[in-house]
Enzyme design. Structure first.
Site, PDB file in Angstrom:
ATOM      1  N   LYS A   3      -6.312  11.029  26.774  1.00  0.00           N
ATOM      2  CA  LYS A   3      -7.085  12.029  27.522  1.00  0.00           C
ATOM      3  C   LYS A   3      -8.460  12.240  26.895  1.00  0.00           C
ATOM      4  O   LYS A   3      -9.478  12.225  27.587  1.00  0.00           O
ATOM      5  CB  LYS A   3      -6.310  13.360  27.524  1.00  0.00           C
ATOM      6  CG  LYS A   3      -7.139  14.567  27.905  1.00  0.00           C
ATOM      7  CD  LYS A   3      -6.328  15.848  27.921  1.00  0.00           C
ATOM      8  CE  LYS A   3      -6.177  16.583  26.618  1.00  0.00           C
ATOM      9  NZ  LYS A   3      -7.363  17.332  26.163  1.00  0.00           N
ATOM     10  N   ASN A   4      -8.463  12.428  25.561  1.00  0.00           N
ATOM     11  CA  ASN A   4      -9.724  12.812  24.922  1.00  0.00           C
ATOM     12  C   ASN A   4     -10.694  11.648  24.741  1.00  0.00           C
ATOM     13  O   ASN A   4     -11.827  11.852  24.287  1.00  0.00           O
ATOM     14  CB  ASN A   4      -9.445  13.520  23.591  1.00  0.00           C
ATOM     15  CG  ASN A   4      -8.841  14.900  23.826  1.00  0.00           C
ATOM     16  OD1 ASN A   4      -8.869  15.400  24.953  1.00  0.00           O
ATOM     17  ND2 ASN A   4      -8.293  15.497  22.781  1.00  0.00           N
TER      18      ASN A   4
ATOM     19  N   CYS B 227     -11.030  30.025  24.536  1.00  0.00           N
ATOM     20  CA  CYS B 227      -9.758  29.594  25.103  1.00  0.00           C
ATOM     21  C   CYS B 227      -8.653  30.051  24.180  1.00  0.00           C
ATOM     22  O   CYS B 227      -8.914  30.647  23.139  1.00  0.00           O
ATOM     23  CB  CYS B 227      -9.735  28.095  25.361  1.00  0.00           C
ATOM     24  SG  CYS B 227      -9.429  27.126  23.920  1.00  0.00           S
TER      25      CYS B 227
ATOM     26  N   ARG C  22     -14.288  28.660  20.213  1.00  0.00           N
ATOM     27  CA  ARG C  22     -14.802  27.336  20.563  1.00  0.00           C
ATOM     28  C   ARG C  22     -16.240  27.362  21.118  1.00  0.00           C
ATOM     29  O   ARG C  22     -16.475  26.988  22.264  1.00  0.00           O
ATOM     30  CB  ARG C  22     -13.845  26.621  21.522  1.00  0.00           C
ATOM     31  CG  ARG C  22     -12.462  26.502  20.921  1.00  0.00           C
ATOM     32  CD  ARG C  22     -11.528  25.732  21.784  1.00  0.00           C
ATOM     33  NE  ARG C  22     -11.799  24.313  21.780  1.00  0.00           N
ATOM     34  CZ  ARG C  22     -11.152  23.427  22.529  1.00  0.00           C
ATOM     35  NH1 ARG C  22     -10.201  23.833  23.337  1.00  0.00           N
ATOM     36  NH2 ARG C  22     -11.460  22.150  22.480  1.00  0.00           N
TER      37      ARG C  22
ATOM     38  N   ARG D 272      -1.905  19.224  31.956  1.00  0.00           N
ATOM     39  CA  ARG D 272      -3.321  18.942  31.690  1.00  0.00           C
ATOM     40  C   ARG D 272      -3.457  17.708  30.788  1.00  0.00           C
ATOM     41  O   ARG D 272      -4.447  16.986  30.888  1.00  0.00           O
ATOM     42  CB  ARG D 272      -3.980  20.125  30.976  1.00  0.00           C
ATOM     43  CG  ARG D 272      -4.198  21.330  31.868  1.00  0.00           C
ATOM     44  CD  ARG D 272      -4.991  22.374  31.118  1.00  0.00           C
ATOM     45  NE  ARG D 272      -6.002  21.712  30.306  1.00  0.00           N
ATOM     46  CZ  ARG D 272      -6.361  22.084  29.090  1.00  0.00           C
ATOM     47  NH1 ARG D 272      -5.838  23.128  28.528  1.00  0.00           N
ATOM     48  NH2 ARG D 272      -7.273  21.415  28.423  1.00  0.00           N
TER      49      ARG D 272
ATOM     50  N   ASP E 155      -4.265  18.714  16.756  1.00  0.00           N
ATOM     51  CA  ASP E 155      -3.525  18.553  18.020  1.00  0.00           C
ATOM     52  C   ASP E 155      -2.050  18.175  17.804  1.00  0.00           C
ATOM     53  O   ASP E 155      -1.300  18.053  18.780  1.00  0.00           O
ATOM     54  CB  ASP E 155      -4.197  17.490  18.910  1.00  0.00           C
ATOM     55  CG  ASP E 155      -5.531  17.970  19.466  1.00  0.00           C
ATOM     56  OD1 ASP E 155      -5.795  19.185  19.390  1.00  0.00           O
ATOM     57  OD2 ASP E 155      -6.299  17.138  19.967  1.00  0.00           O
TER      58      ASP E 155
HETATM   59  N1  EPU Z   1     -17.517  24.210  16.783  1.00  0.00           N
HETATM   60  C1  EPU Z   1     -18.538  25.134  16.706  1.00  0.00           C
HETATM   61  N2  EPU Z   1     -19.657  24.915  17.447  1.00  0.00           N
HETATM   62  C2  EPU Z   1     -19.783  23.841  18.284  1.00  0.00           C
HETATM   63  C3  EPU Z   1     -18.739  22.907  18.369  1.00  0.00           C
HETATM   64  C4  EPU Z   1     -17.597  23.128  17.599  1.00  0.00           C
HETATM   65  O1  EPU Z   1     -18.463  26.109  15.953  1.00  0.00           O
HETATM   66  O2  EPU Z   1     -20.831  23.712  18.936  1.00  0.00           O
HETATM   67  C5  EPU Z   1     -16.297  24.419  15.963  1.00  0.00           C
HETATM   68  C6  EPU Z   1     -15.056  24.681  16.825  1.00  0.00           C
HETATM   69  O3  EPU Z   1     -14.939  26.031  17.196  1.00  0.00           O
HETATM   70  C7  EPU Z   1     -13.953  24.198  15.903  1.00  0.00           C
HETATM   71  C8  EPU Z   1     -14.587  23.020  15.184  1.00  0.00           C
HETATM   72  O4  EPU Z   1     -15.996  23.197  15.323  1.00  0.00           O
HETATM   73  O5  EPU Z   1     -13.654  25.215  14.985  1.00  0.00           O
HETATM   74  C9  EPU Z   1     -14.212  21.645  15.702  1.00  0.00           C
HETATM   75  O6  EPU Z   1     -14.256  21.659  17.111  1.00  0.00           O
HETATM   76  P1  EPU Z   1     -14.624  20.370  17.968  1.00  0.00           P
HETATM   77  O7  EPU Z   1     -15.962  20.580  18.586  1.00  0.00           O
HETATM   78  O8  EPU Z   1     -14.401  19.132  17.169  1.00  0.00           O
HETATM   79  O9  EPU Z   1     -13.529  20.458  19.119  1.00  0.00           O
HETATM   80  P2  EPU Z   1     -13.748  19.972  20.601  1.00  0.00           P
HETATM   81  O10 EPU Z   1     -14.661  18.846  20.624  1.00  0.00           O
HETATM   82  O11 EPU Z   1     -14.027  21.144  21.469  1.00  0.00           O
HETATM   83  C10 EPU Z   1     -11.856  18.167  20.631  1.00  0.00           C
HETATM   84  C11 EPU Z   1     -10.633  17.899  21.462  1.00  0.00           C
HETATM   85  C12 EPU Z   1      -9.564  18.931  21.129  1.00  0.00           C
HETATM   86  C13 EPU Z   1      -9.238  18.809  19.631  1.00  0.00           C
HETATM   87  C14 EPU Z   1     -10.514  19.017  18.808  1.00  0.00           C
HETATM   88  C15 EPU Z   1     -10.301  18.834  17.308  1.00  0.00           C
HETATM   89  C16 EPU Z   1     -11.558  16.892  23.451  1.00  0.00           C
HETATM   90  C17 EPU Z   1     -11.829  16.984  24.903  1.00  0.00           C
HETATM   91  N3  EPU Z   1     -10.991  17.964  22.870  1.00  0.00           N
HETATM   92  O12 EPU Z   1     -12.276  19.490  20.972  1.00  0.00           O
HETATM   93  O13 EPU Z   1      -8.417  18.583  21.882  1.00  0.00           O
HETATM   94  O14 EPU Z   1      -8.290  19.779  19.268  1.00  0.00           O
HETATM   95  O15 EPU Z   1     -11.531  18.080  19.235  1.00  0.00           O
HETATM   96  O16 EPU Z   1      -9.806  17.581  17.056  1.00  0.00           O
HETATM   97  O17 EPU Z   1     -11.807  15.865  22.830  1.00  0.00           O
HETATM   98  C18 EPU Z   1      -6.366  18.960  22.964  1.00  0.00           C
HETATM   99  O18 EPU Z   1      -6.412  17.809  23.392  1.00  0.00           O
HETATM  100  O19 EPU Z   1      -5.331  19.684  23.064  1.00  0.00           O
HETATM  101  C19 EPU Z   1      -7.541  19.546  22.326  1.00  0.00           C
HETATM  102  C20 EPU Z   1      -7.715  20.860  22.189  1.00  0.00           C
END
Ligand code: EPU
Length: 420
Positions: free
Chosen positions: A22-23, A116, A121, A397, A304
């Site tokens: 998915k990701n 969420c 996030r 999802r 995850d």
């Molecule tokens: N963060 C910030 N600011 C930002 C971006 C991130 O503070 O602008 C913080 C987040 O709040 C978090 C950390 O940085 O504490 C890491 O978050 P990241 O941005 O890496 O998460 P994401 O990109 O929103 C993806 C996956 C998630 C997975 C996380 C961590 C996708 C679509 N989603 O989320 O997947 O948990 O990386 O590996 O790729 C899932 O599939 O169930 C899922 C939640």
């Protein structure tokens, strides 16, 4: 609304085939916006998040056709630039459209994803990086409005590695003027898969999979054909399920290299693991040993898989500690596990688990995607008549046919409609 019913107590046996990630599929779909053409994607999983992404992209004028298991993405005519609230609110990954829309059209309007269940996030790192590349960004009435003439390359250092942030900026940078260097980037395999797709489209990217990614902007891109990598979180969920149920299963079409951190922890818990090429075998131990885990960005233990691993520790021998360092609120499954007899104490980002001889069936409620999987795993080993997992829309999802795959491995599990 559906619920999943499980009669626990059966060891899983047999073979399971893992679906596309998915990701990885979500950013790769978004990347199709970057250039007009007919892109062909293989191994796209059938999931509600993918449907949501396609519905938003269809609003931009992008067409999708399924042919012999392939997904054709026709991005020749793009008519809109707005991702509306009613779709974005169901899927935060819609933010991945911001980079490609800005790169191709110099404008985008995307509903601001809210918090969420697992944490606030924020997306400040995405917006800061795009601003450094010359985008003019404003936040009004719940929407991000971004404008840019031509994006320009920039030196960007993420405060902490962000997966979708790294992906978004990589896509914004591929046609920017000059060079972009991303430091402290996310190293997840899904980032590498996106980079492979972008290279197939003619992008000049190096260093993906390390913490420094260099992108030299190119004048134009072309359409591409790409096979999405297999879902390491789905594979990991089956590995934990095999270990927990004292089962013996073979997991096909996966990438063992991407699952090292989990393999290591499962071996410490007593499971026997072997792997070759794209297949992993897992045999559960008679007694599950307690193991501590701490979630860390890749190649560390993935956030995850935290909930699913915790489910296993609930029936391990002794005490274990689970530390969640990625998301501030990713323990909401704990209160549901407690309803099944788990002994877990939470202190900040740490959960202390005292393994029990047995979990007991109960009606429980899924609160997010990975929590749904964790409760199903608990149901597979629970003693008693039946476990009912409600609010299963979270599961749909991100897992393709999870209950059917468990059924094929010998579990007593099925889906029912909730009649209200
Ligand atoms: N963060 C910030 N600011 C930002 C971006 C991130 O503070 O602008 C913080 C987040 O709040 C978090 C950390 O940085 O504490 C890491 O978050 P990241 O941005 O890496 O998460 P994401 O990109 O929103 C993806 C996956 C998630 C997975 C996380 C961590 C996708 C679509 N989603 O989320 O997947 O948990 O990386 O590996 O790729 C899932 O599939 O169930 C899922 C939640």
């Amino acid at each position: 609304m559906d619920k999943i019913i499980i009669e626990g107590g059966r060891a899983l046996k047999g073979k399971v085939k893992i679906s596309g990630a998915k990701n990885a599929a979500l950013p790769i779909l978004a990347a199709c916006i970057l250039t007009p053409g007919l892109h062909v994607l293989e191994n796209v999983p059938r999931l509600n998040d993918i449907k949501t992404m396609k519905r938003i992209m269809a609003k931009f004028g992008i067409n999708f056709a399924k042919k012999q298991g392939l997904l054709e993405v026709n991005s020749n005519n793009v008519l809109g630039f707005e991702a509306p609230y009613d779709l974005v609110k169901t899927m935060r990954a819609s933010i991945l459209l911001l980079g490609p829309l800005l790169a191709r059209y110099g404008r985008a309007r995307i509903s601001l994803p809210g918090g969420c269940a697992i944490g606030a996030r924020p997306i400040n790192f995405h917006l800061k990086a795009l601003t450094a590349m010359g985008a003019d960004i404003s936040l009004n009435h719940g929407y991000i409005t971004a404008q840019a003439g031509k994006l320009r390359g920039a030196n960007i250092s993420f405060d902490i590695p962000t997966v979708t942030g790294t992906e978004n900026i990589m896509m914004a940078a591929v046609m920017a003027q000059g060079q972009t260097i991303l430091r402290n980037s996310a190293k997840e395999p899904e980032v590498v898969d996106l980079a492979n797709m972008l290279r197939g489209m003619g992008a000049d990217i190096e260093g993906d999979g390390t913490d420094t990614i260099t992108i030299n902007g190119v004048k134009e891109l072309r359409s591409a054909r790409h096979k999405i990598i297999s879902d390491r979180i789905e594979a990991g969920t089956f590995m934990i399920a095999a270990a927990m149920t004292k089962g013996d299963i073979k997991i096909d079409a996966c990438c063992p290299e991407n699952l090292r951190a989990l393999m290591d922890k499962l071996e410490h818990a007593g499971a026997t693991i072997s792997f070759f090429d794209d297949c992993i075998s897992v045999k559960g131990p008679d007694i599950i040993e307690s193991v501590d885990i701490k979630t860390i960005p890749y190649p560390g233990f993935p956030s995850d898989l935290q909930a699913q691993f915790m489910s296993m520790m609930c029936i391990a021998k002794g005490w274990s500690m689970v530390r969640e360092t990625i998301f501030e609120n990713r323990f909401i499954h704990v209160s549901e596990l407690r309803r099944m007899g788990a002994n877990i104490e939470i202190n900040g980002n740490q959960a202390l688990i005292r393994g029990q001889e047995q979990l007991f069936s109960a009606p429980v409620m899924a609160t997010d995607l990975r929590a749904s999987a964790c409760l199903i795993l608990a149901g597979l080993v629970a003693n008693g008549e039946r476990t009912e997992v409600h609010r299963i829309y979270h599961l749909d999802r991100g897992y393709e046919d999870l209950e059917k795959k468990f059924k094929a491995l010998g579990a007593s599990i099925w889906r029912e409609k909730v009649i209200s």
